[in-house]
Motif scaffolding. Sequence first.
Motif, mmCIF file in Angstrom:
data_model
loop_
_atom_site.group_PDB
_atom_site.id
_atom_site.type_symbol
_atom_site.label_atom_id
_atom_site.label_comp_id
_atom_site.label_asym_id
_atom_site.label_seq_id
_atom_site.Cartn_x
_atom_site.Cartn_y
_atom_site.Cartn_z
ATOM 1 N N VAL A 6 43.687 -11.744 55.450
ATOM 2 C CA VAL A 6 44.161 -11.248 54.158
ATOM 3 C C VAL A 6 45.378 -10.357 54.365
ATOM 4 C CG1 VAL A 6 43.578 -9.877 52.133
ATOM 5 C CG2 VAL A 6 41.851 -11.370 53.168
ATOM 6 N N GLN A 7 46.476 -10.624 53.629
ATOM 7 C CA GLN A 7 47.708 -9.863 53.794
ATOM 8 C C GLN A 7 47.634 -8.569 52.999
ATOM 9 O OE1 GLN A 7 52.219 -11.152 53.931
ATOM 10 N NE2 GLN A 7 50.745 -11.610 55.479
ATOM 11 N N SER A 8 48.024 -7.507 53.637
ATOM 12 C CA SER A 8 48.037 -6.196 53.011
ATOM 13 C C SER A 8 49.226 -5.447 53.589
ATOM 14 C CB SER A 8 46.727 -5.479 53.302
ATOM 15 O OG SER A 8 46.720 -4.183 52.738
ATOM 16 N N ASN A 9 49.264 -4.150 53.425
ATOM 17 C CA ASN A 9 50.253 -3.348 54.128
ATOM 18 C C ASN A 9 49.556 -2.142 54.727
ATOM 19 O OD1 ASN A 9 50.489 -0.936 52.311
ATOM 20 N ND2 ASN A 9 51.201 -2.483 50.842
ATOM 21 N N LEU A 10 50.234 -1.491 55.642
ATOM 22 C CA LEU A 10 49.618 -0.384 56.371
ATOM 23 C C LEU A 10 49.203 0.744 55.445
ATOM 24 C CD1 LEU A 10 48.856 1.111 58.954
ATOM 25 C CD2 LEU A 10 51.266 1.693 59.265
ATOM 26 N N GLY A 11 50.006 1.005 54.426
ATOM 27 C CA GLY A 11 49.674 2.077 53.490
ATOM 28 C C GLY A 11 48.351 1.849 52.783
ATOM 29 N N LEU A 12 48.078 0.604 52.428
ATOM 30 C CA LEU A 12 46.817 0.276 51.770
ATOM 31 C C LEU A 12 45.668 0.172 52.762
ATOM 32 C CD1 LEU A 12 48.091 -2.483 49.300
ATOM 33 C CD2 LEU A 12 47.470 -0.111 48.739
ATOM 34 N N ALA A 13 45.963 -0.262 53.971
ATOM 35 C CA ALA A 13 44.905 -0.499 54.960
ATOM 36 C C ALA A 13 44.390 0.776 55.601
ATOM 37 C CB ALA A 13 45.417 -1.449 56.039
ATOM 38 N N PHE A 14 45.265 1.776 55.770
ATOM 39 C CA PHE A 14 44.873 2.976 56.507
ATOM 40 C C PHE A 14 44.187 3.979 55.593
ATOM 41 C CE2 PHE A 14 45.592 7.242 58.222
ATOM 42 C CZ PHE A 14 45.030 7.095 59.486
ATOM 43 N N VAL A 236 57.784 6.406 62.217
ATOM 44 C CA VAL A 236 58.380 5.340 61.410
ATOM 45 C C VAL A 236 57.294 4.494 60.752
ATOM 46 C CG1 VAL A 236 59.680 3.168 61.546
ATOM 47 C CG2 VAL A 236 60.565 5.233 62.662
ATOM 48 N N PHE A 237 56.223 4.208 61.474
ATOM 49 C CA PHE A 237 55.129 3.418 60.904
ATOM 50 C C PHE A 237 54.532 4.122 59.692
ATOM 51 C CE2 PHE A 237 55.309 0.382 64.237
ATOM 52 C CZ PHE A 237 54.519 -0.690 63.851
ATOM 53 N N TRP A 238 54.402 5.442 59.756
ATOM 54 C CA TRP A 238 53.858 6.137 58.594
ATOM 55 C C TRP A 238 54.865 6.136 57.437
ATOM 56 C CZ3 TRP A 238 49.571 7.213 56.332
ATOM 57 C CH2 TRP A 238 49.596 8.028 55.211
ATOM 58 N N LEU A 239 56.127 6.447 57.731
ATOM 59 C CA LEU A 239 57.136 6.561 56.680
ATOM 60 C C LEU A 239 57.378 5.230 55.967
ATOM 61 C CD1 LEU A 239 59.745 8.891 58.420
ATOM 62 C CD2 LEU A 239 58.089 9.500 56.658
ATOM 63 N N TYR A 240 57.243 4.128 56.701
ATOM 64 C CA TYR A 240 57.478 2.802 56.124
ATOM 65 C C TYR A 240 56.178 2.010 55.996
ATOM 66 C CZ TYR A 240 62.500 3.505 56.548
ATOM 67 O OH TYR A 240 63.780 3.986 56.404
ATOM 68 N N ARG A 241 55.092 2.708 55.815
ATOM 69 C CA ARG A 241 53.764 2.075 55.816
ATOM 70 C C ARG A 241 53.617 1.009 54.740
ATOM 71 N NH1 ARG A 241 54.039 7.005 53.930
ATOM 72 N NH2 ARG A 241 53.091 7.640 51.974
ATOM 73 N N GLU A 242 54.280 1.189 53.601
ATOM 74 C CA GLU A 242 54.137 0.198 52.525
ATOM 75 C C GLU A 242 54.931 -1.075 52.812
ATOM 76 O OE1 GLU A 242 58.039 2.004 51.587
ATOM 77 O OE2 GLU A 242 56.132 2.738 52.385
#
Length: 368
Positions: A6-14, A236-242
Motif C-alpha cells: 500500500v502506497q503512503s508517505n513517511l509523514g502518514l506512516a510514522f 531531510v527525511f523528516w522535513l520532506y516526510r510528506e
Amino acid sequence: MIFSSVQSNLGLAFNHKKNSLGFLRFLFAVLVVLQHSYILGNFGNEPLLSLSKGQLSSGSLAVHAFFIISGFLITRSYISNPNIWRYSWHRILRIFPGFWVCLLVTSFVIAPIAYINVHGNTSGYFLTSDSPFSYVFSNLFLSIKQSDIAGLMASHPEKSLNGSLWTLEWEFFLYIAIAILGSLSILTKFRWIVLAIFIVLLLTYLLDSCHCRIILLYWTSNRVPPLLVLFFSGAVFWLYREKVYWNSIIFVSLVLVTSVAIYLNLYTWVEPLTLPYIILWLSINLPLSNFDKHSDYSYGIYIYSFPIQQLLVQFNLDEFGVGFYFMLSLLLTMPLAILSWHFFEKPALQFKNKKNNSINYFVSKVKK
C-alpha cells in the motif's frame, strides 16, 4: 502486517508515539559492543567487516544508524517545540547527566579496579599527571582531551579507557546546528536550505579521496564526515516526510541495491541514500513498539560497554574467545546501563517539563 504494498508517505506512516526506534537503538548499541569485542580483544575482523570486504562493520553501521535516527528525531523535536532555550535544555538533559556519571564511574570505580590489578593497591593512582580528577575535568564538556588514567591502557590494542565517547561531541554539535537552523526559521520556511546542506556534505564527502575533510576544507578523522552526512539525511527525511513514498517494494529494492553496492565495493556511495529509508522503514514496520515503553538502556550500553571491555582485557578474560568475551561484556554492562537509566537519565529527563525549573524561568525573563 510487516510487508505491505500500500502506497503512503513517511509523514502518514510514522507515529512518534508508536514505533520501534527504541528496539533499534538497543540493537545498535549491542552491535557496537560486538564490534569493540573484536577490536579490544584483538580477534581480527568481525564478520560483517569481512563479509563487506572492509566497507562496513557492525560498529560503523550502528553509529551511522544512530546519527540518522538522531537527525530525524531532533529535527522533529525542534519543529514540534520551536523554543531554542527549551530545546537546548532538553538536549543537555539527555546527554550530560548520564555522561558525567559515566566519567565518575570510570574514574573512581572501573579504572581503580584495573589499577589494583596491575599494582596491587591504589597507591599513586590519584597522584599521576593523568589522574582520575584530570580525566573528569578534562572531558567534562564532551570533547575527550584525556583518554587514559595512570597509563592503564598503554599495553592495550586500543589506548583509550572509553573510545565510544568521541561521537557525543559531534552529536551535540549537530544539536546546536539544528538549533541555529531552527531559530533562523530555516527548518520551517526554508527547508530547501537543509536539503542543500545535505547535498553539499554528501558530494564533498564522496569526492574527497580520503573522506577525511568536512566540505573539503576542515581536516578531521575519516569517521566524522559520514556522521554529518547521515545526520542531515535524517533531518531531510523528516522535513520532506510528506514527499517520501512509503511502501515495502521501495524498502526491498533499497536492500537489494545496498547488497549489490557492497558486492561491487560501492557501499560508501549508496549508504547515505539507502540506509535512512531502510532504518526508518524498520522503525515503522517492526512490531516492537513497546520495547522501550518503560526504559531505554541504549545510551547506557553505549557509554559503559567500552570501559567494561577494557577492564575484562586487563584481567585477560578475552582469552576465552570472542563469544565468551562479547557475552560477558554485555552481562556486566547491563547493570550499569540499568542503573544509569533509572537513577540518572530518567530522573534528569523528568526536569524537561517542570513548570518551575530554572530554564523556564530564564525563558520567561527573556520573553519579557
